[in-house]
Scaffold this active site. Structure first.
Site, PDB file in Angstrom:
ATOM      1  N   LYS A  45       0.708  -0.940  -0.180  1.00 14.70           N
ATOM      2  CA  LYS A  45      -0.021   0.074   0.442  1.00 14.70           C
ATOM      3  C   LYS A  45       0.757   0.850  -0.314  1.00 14.70           C
ATOM      4  CE  LYS A  45      -3.728  -0.407   1.770  1.00 14.70           C
ATOM      5  NZ  LYS A  45      -4.633  -0.717   2.912  1.00 14.70           N
ATOM      6  N   ARG A  70      -3.607   2.607   8.340  1.00 20.42           N
ATOM      7  CA  ARG A  70      -3.808   1.222   7.819  1.00 20.42           C
ATOM      8  C   ARG A  70      -2.386   0.813   7.420  1.00 20.42           C
ATOM      9  NH1 ARG A  70      -8.040   2.554   3.778  1.00 20.42           N
ATOM     10  NH2 ARG A  70      -8.208   4.769   4.629  1.00 20.42           N
ATOM     11  N   GLY A 109      -8.752  -7.898   4.189  1.00 22.46           N
ATOM     12  CA  GLY A 109      -9.578  -8.577   4.881  1.00 22.46           C
ATOM     13  C   GLY A 109      -8.787  -9.123   6.476  1.00 22.46           C
ATOM     14  N   MET A 115      -5.888  -7.874   8.136  1.00 20.77           N
ATOM     15  CA  MET A 115      -5.238  -6.764   9.079  1.00 20.77           C
ATOM     16  C   MET A 115      -6.654  -5.280   9.461  1.00 20.77           C
ATOM     17  SD  MET A 115      -2.289  -7.790   9.001  1.00 20.77           S
ATOM     18  CE  MET A 115      -1.093  -6.475   9.588  1.00 20.77           C
ATOM     19  N   ARG A 117      -3.920  -1.482  -6.288  1.00 21.83           N
ATOM     20  CA  ARG A 117      -2.448  -2.582  -6.286  1.00 21.83           C
ATOM     21  C   ARG A 117      -2.777  -3.420  -7.178  1.00 21.83           C
ATOM     22  NH1 ARG A 117      -5.278  -5.250  -1.149  1.00 21.83           N
ATOM     23  NH2 ARG A 117      -7.657  -6.157  -2.078  1.00 21.83           N
ATOM     24  N   HIS A 172      -2.428 -44.481   0.023  1.00 15.62           N
ATOM     25  CA  HIS A 172      -3.054 -44.415  -1.034  1.00 15.62           C
ATOM     26  C   HIS A 172      -3.987 -44.757  -1.441  1.00 15.62           C
ATOM     27  CE1 HIS A 172      -4.962 -47.852  -2.920  1.00 15.62           C
ATOM     28  NE2 HIS A 172      -4.013 -48.291  -3.598  1.00 15.62           N
ATOM     29  N   GLU A 215      16.653 -43.354  -3.977  1.00 18.52           N
ATOM     30  CA  GLU A 215      15.550 -42.711  -2.958  1.00 18.52           C
ATOM     31  C   GLU A 215      15.795 -42.938  -1.831  1.00 18.52           C
ATOM     32  OE1 GLU A 215      11.879 -45.227  -3.693  1.00 18.52           O
ATOM     33  OE2 GLU A 215      12.836 -46.815  -4.815  1.00 18.52           O
ATOM     34  N   SER A 254      16.460 -41.731 -11.519  1.00 20.03           N
ATOM     35  CA  SER A 254      15.450 -41.499 -11.334  1.00 20.03           C
ATOM     36  C   SER A 254      15.052 -41.457  -9.447  1.00 20.03           C
ATOM     37  CB  SER A 254      14.860 -41.922 -11.910  1.00 20.03           C
ATOM     38  OG  SER A 254      13.220 -41.878 -11.753  1.00 20.03           O
ATOM     39  N   CYS A 257      10.095 -39.259 -10.297  1.00 20.41           N
ATOM     40  CA  CYS A 257       9.132 -39.823 -10.670  1.00 20.41           C
ATOM     41  C   CYS A 257       8.608 -39.643  -9.372  1.00 20.41           C
ATOM     42  CB  CYS A 257       9.554 -40.530 -11.063  1.00 20.41           C
ATOM     43  SG  CYS A 257      10.458 -42.372  -9.620  1.00 20.41           S
ATOM     44  N   TYR A 303      14.579 -34.278 -16.372  1.00 19.43           N
ATOM     45  CA  TYR A 303      13.752 -34.213 -16.854  1.00 19.43           C
ATOM     46  C   TYR A 303      11.931 -34.605 -14.793  1.00 19.43           C
ATOM     47  CZ  TYR A 303      13.091 -39.439 -15.874  1.00 19.43           C
ATOM     48  OH  TYR A 303      13.416 -40.279 -15.213  1.00 19.43           O
TER      49      TYR A 303
HETATM   50  C1  PEP Z   1       9.217 -42.726  -4.844  1.00 20.59           C
HETATM   51  O1  PEP Z   1       9.100 -43.301  -3.574  1.00 20.59           O
HETATM   52  O2  PEP Z   1       9.284 -41.571  -4.758  1.00 20.59           O
HETATM   53  C2  PEP Z   1       7.671 -43.876  -5.902  1.00 20.59           C
HETATM   54  C3  PEP Z   1       8.118 -42.517  -7.043  1.00 20.59           C
HETATM   55  O3  PEP Z   1       7.741 -44.987  -5.165  1.00 20.59           O
HETATM   56  P1  PEP Z   1       6.821 -45.557  -4.729  1.00 20.59           P
HETATM   57  O4  PEP Z   1       6.681 -43.877  -4.417  1.00 20.59           O
HETATM   58  O5  PEP Z   1       5.826 -46.496  -5.871  1.00 20.59           O
HETATM   59  O6  PEP Z   1       7.720 -45.834  -3.510  1.00 20.59           O
HETATM   60 MG    MG Z   2       9.719 -45.332  -3.897  1.00 18.47          MG
END
Ligand code: PEP
Ligand code: MG
Length: 898
Positions: A22, A91, A100, A102, A335, A451, A764, A783, A851, A871
């Site tokens: 402001k 203000r 809203g 402050m 703003r 899951h 991992e 990965s 991944c 990637y």
């Molecule tokens: C992970 O552990 O990040 C992975 C991709 O494998 P998962 O989730 O199947 O254990």
């Molecule tokens: Mg895993």
């Protein structure tokens, strides 16, 4: 000496950290020659010093007094002058707007004397007492922490006694009486009379604004919006201009474009004879800007001119607050305005087309989160709805259906065309069929990587998980609500996976054209015909030209692979193979586990081989020409067997009746033998591959034969074989040798050259990351499995912690967001960087991706770009988000817009 107070002419846009949004924008409008009332700004540093020491920093009082004196000189009036007082507003104004959250105090400077002076000089006693009662209420609430209802109540009573609902019907006597009552409330509630000294009012108000930085709602808002807690707020002190002087005055808010739809054209609300708070409070129906043009054409014309200038100056949609005082326009605030996801895309493209911004900037103006919001069907917010619970917004979307407490019922109902919501305490791989059949999934346990959440997200299925105030009793087939009501199977619920809300009954939904666009269902005319789709299309074209990071997908079926490809994935980064062992194939897994000889085991594997090969053939066909990373089996084998308790009961019952089958006894023994206290840290991943002889080589053979067959048929299958949960290079070396053996055999047998098939590993485990240099000697690619890497780095069980104590951790600020949702950059991220660097040092050019779930999270995508990964791989529905964020990272856009 620290400088704690800045005048309007000293303000500059690059001082936003110090002067707040402001403050700098007021200064900017002042520099542009726009009508801004005289004002000054107290810095965020002063706020932080006050909050840290519990008292004003020494230098503040003197600087403050000097600026008040300057304001008095500029305005030609004195604070507290009983004849003709200067009034000011106080203000808040943090670096990022916190709508809203402050506090504001208007009309400071009024007391029992000056209210009469004001009445006299303006010749408007009603206005003077109206201003005084506003000051008393705002001061009472904000500075003295008195419950606002006490003031509202008095006002309502007065209106009731007069038989009106409109403030404007209260006359000066009414208002004077209200002033008297308000003063009494203040004295009773705070134990002291309302301070008559304007300097003290001003100082108290400033300190209250400082303190409001740590109010409960401000803290909550910052956490939600991920605004750092240590920024502090600036305080703007501004000479009052009055919208409540009569019908020639008024207050308004306006936008330079429609913030809901992005449509070109000014948009705003105006209220005659009102102060700013009345406009947003909705106490009277507002007028449109068109109405203002009829009421006061010169003020309207000036406003429109200023709005145009502001838009071209900020090169973006601006929102403003303004006041008309006796037909003179004043600008109180501007703003860069907040907008809906839809408007963000549309406006970015409009501004690009208008030549106001370039492509790079257009990318910075939209976010992946906004794109997500556009991709999932959403409930109509205008619809009637009763909320009965709230859980984690695990997978966005809006789903309505009959409650089904088990998968079989869900499948049966869905087969008849009845939409169902699968309602479980938590889900297991056994629920897959039910999840596929259901419109959405609702659980009372589990977090964002439970899951239910992971699978639902992967399928683009709406999911609310961990809705703990719903007591789900699957056995009895009831869901108990907080208020004691119960819902049974067949009753209708609606779940909003974008907000985590659960509603009773059906709530209407609105379908998203953006998904039809990504699905390729719209031709060029269809794209052009829809402003939003057209805007998304333009942005995605720019994104794909700008990104460095590739985007692959996590897909386990040909259907998912095909969808991800339509959504722009350039390969599969993770094909999990566990679902290929479920359903009818469980019998083979049982045989594998129960095998007592090499022969029996081999025969079970031989039976699975062609089935697996069939799966791979379909996936390679769907991804023809693009790389497919197949991960060898990861979860512990007992996950494919019946549940220990169920099996024990079954065997016990059968024993009672005297007839336990031998196979049931064997299965129970196997379940007991394979039972683990911590299966996530037990016999899984490569450990399984090394222990169950022939398992990984069977999978490898299925992959390679499928590759060979596709190539012989003229296809272009590109496979990468990935070994999970490696912690030591030796594990990989042993597995690699076995895999290479199969490569050789299949090449020989088919005559197809398979030497291009890469063999790599997931990183991992912390040990894998820390010994990446050694592992890279054997691995042809990396990965990062950041789900497990997060679990093992923090020692957090990914299935348990989010629903148990994460809320507390988030509230205490231990982290701002779950590390399973957005990468913990300082810890897990550090391991990613170390492993990438050391992996590439030992194998130059090593191809590295990610991944885990983080591959589709915007902030994490920016991190992976910066860390030099090749990637990210994410679920099909997140592919467009990752494409957009990869591009935004490449052009240096922040990982969110604000
Ligand atoms: C992970 O552990 O990040 C992975 C991709 O494998 P998962 O989730 O199947 O254990
Ligand atoms: Mg895993």
């Amino acid at each position: 000496m620290p400088k704690y107070v800045y005048s309007l002419s000293e303000g500059r846009l690059d001082l936003k950290d110090l002067l707040g949004g402001k403050g700098v924008n007021l200064a900017e409008m002042h520099h542009l020659g726009m009508p801004v009332p005289p004002s000054f700004t107290v810095t965020t540093e002063a706020c932080n010093a006050y909050l840290a020491q519990g008292r004003e920093p020494d230098e503040l009082a003197q600087q403050f007094d000097e600026h008040v004196a300057a304001l008095e000189a500029e305005f030609g009036k004195k604070l507290g002058d009983p004849e003709d007082p200067l009034l000011v507003s106080v203000r808040s104004g943090a670096k990022f707007s916190m709508p809203g959250m402050m506090e504001t105090v208007l009309n400071i400077g009024l007391n029992d004397q000056s209210v009469q002076g004001l009445a006299k000089v303006t010749d408007k006693p009603r206005f003077a007492y109206d201003s005084y009662r506003r000051l008393l209420a705002m001061f009472g609430k904000t500075v003295l922490d008195i419950d606002g209802d006490a003031f509202e109540h008095v006002l309502d009573e007065k209106k009731h006694a007069k038989g009106t609902a409109n403030d404007l019907d209260l006359d000066v006597e009414d208002l004077a009486d209200i002033v008297g009552q308000f003063k009494k409330i203040i004295e009773t509630e705070s134990g002291a009379p309302f301070p008559q000294d304007p300097k003290q009012q001003l100082r108290d108000a400033m300190l209250a604004v400082f303190r409001s930085w740590n109010s409960e709602r401000a803290v909550l808002y910052r956490r939600r919006e991920r605004i750092p807690a240590d920024l502090g707020t600036a305080v703007n002190v501004c000479a009052m201009v009055f919208g409540n002087l009569g019908m020639e005055s008024g207050s308004g808010v306006a936008f330079t474009r429609d913030p809901a739809t992005g449509a070109v054209g000014v948009y705003g609300d105006y209220l005659q004879n009102a102060q700013g708070e009345d406009v947003v409070a909705g106490i009277r129906n507002t007028l449109s800007l068109d109405d203002l043009s009829e009421i006061d054409k010169p003020a309207y014309d000036e406003l429109i001119d200023i709005m145009e200038r502001l838009e071209s100056h900020y090169r973006d949609l601006c929102d403003i607050e303004f006041t008309v005082e006796n037909e003179k326009l004043w600008m109180l605030q501007t703003r860069v305005g907040k907008r809906t996801a839809e408007a963000a895309f549309i406006i970015a493209v409009q501004l690009l087309d208008e030549g106001v911004i370039d492509e790079k900037e257009a990318l910075a103006r939209v976010t992946g989160d906004q794109l997500v919001a556009l991709m999932f069907p959403h409930f109509d917010e205008k619809a009637d709805r009763e909320q009965i619970g709230k859980g984690m917004n695990a997978s966005p979307g809006a789903a309505t259906g009959q409650i089904a407490f088990d998968s079989q019922t869900a499948v049966e109902l869905a087969a008849k065309g009845t939409p169902v919501i699968l309602v479980r305490r938590e889900t297991t791989p056994d629920d897959l069929s039910g999840m596929i059949a259901a419109e959405g999934v609702l659980t009372s346990r589990g977090g964002k990587t439970s899951h239910a959440a992971v699978v639902a997200r992967g399928m683009g299925k709406t999911c609310v998980c961990g809705a703990e105030d719903l007591d789900i009793d699957v056995k009895r087939g009831v869901m108990r609500l907080r208020d004691g009501r119960t819902l049974r199977a067949g009753e209708i619920v609606s779940i909003d996976g974008t907000s985590g809300d659960v509603f009773l009954g059906e709530v209407a939904v609105v379908a998203p054209p953006v998904v039809r666009y990504f699905e390729g269902e719209l031709d060029q005319d269809g794209i052009e015909a829809d402003t939003l789709v057209h805007a998304v299309h333009r942005i995605m074209q720019i994104a794909d030209r700008s990104a460095r990071l590739d985007v692959r997908t996590n897909a386990d079926t040909a259907e998912d692979a095909a969808r991800a490809r339509r959504f722009g994935a350039i390969g599969i980064g993770l094909c999990r193979t566990e679902h290929m062992f479920l359903g009818d194939r469980r019998a083979y897994v049982e045989r594998l586990i129960l095998a007592e000889s090499t022969q029996e085991r081999q025969s079970a594997l031989d039976a699975l081989m062609p089935l697996q090969k069939g799966d791979y053939l379909e996936i390679f066909e769907a991804m023809d020409g693009l790389p497919v990373t197949v991960r060898l089996l990861d979860p512990p084998l007992h996950e494919f067997l019946a549940n220990l308790t169920d099996m024990s009961v079954r065997v016990a019952l059968a024993e009672k009746e005297g007839g336990v089958s031998e196979s049931d006894e064997k299965i129970l023994a196997a379940i007991e033998r394979l039972h683990e206290q911590n299966p996530m840290l037990g016999l899984r991943g490569v450990r399984l591959g090394l222990t169950i002889e022939g398992l990984y080589t069977m999978q490898t053979r299925a992959i390679l034969e499928a590759v060979a067959e596709r190539r012989q048929a003229g296809g272009d299958a590109k496979a990468e074989i990935m070994v999970p949960l490696v912690g030591a290079v030796q594990e990989l070396e042993i597995m690699k040798e076995a895999i290479l053996g199969v490569v050789h055999e299949v090449s020989e047998a088919t005559g197809v050259d398979l030497s291009d098939v890469l063999i790599g590993t997931m990183i991992e485990l912390p040990r894998a990351a820390l010994t990446a240099g050694e592992i890279a000697e054997a691995a042809e690619f990396f990965s990062f499995g950041t789900n497990d890497l997060t679990q093992t780095t923090w020692g957090f069980s990914r299935d348990d912690v989010e629903a148990s104590f994460f809320t507390d951790y988030l509230e205490r600020g231990i982290f701002g967001v779950s590390p399973f949702e957005s990468l913990d950059q300082g810890g897990v991220g550090r391991l990613v960087k170390i492993a990438t660097k050391e992996g590439r040092e030992s194998r130059p050019g090593l191809h590295v991706g990610v991944c885990g779930e983080h591959g589709g999270d915007p902030a994490s995508v920016h991190f992976f770009h910066d860390a030099g990964l090749d990637y990210v791989s994410c679920s099909p529905f997140r592919v467009p988000v990752a494409r957009l964020e990869a591009a935004r990272a490449a052009v240096g856009a922040a990982d969110e817009t604000r």
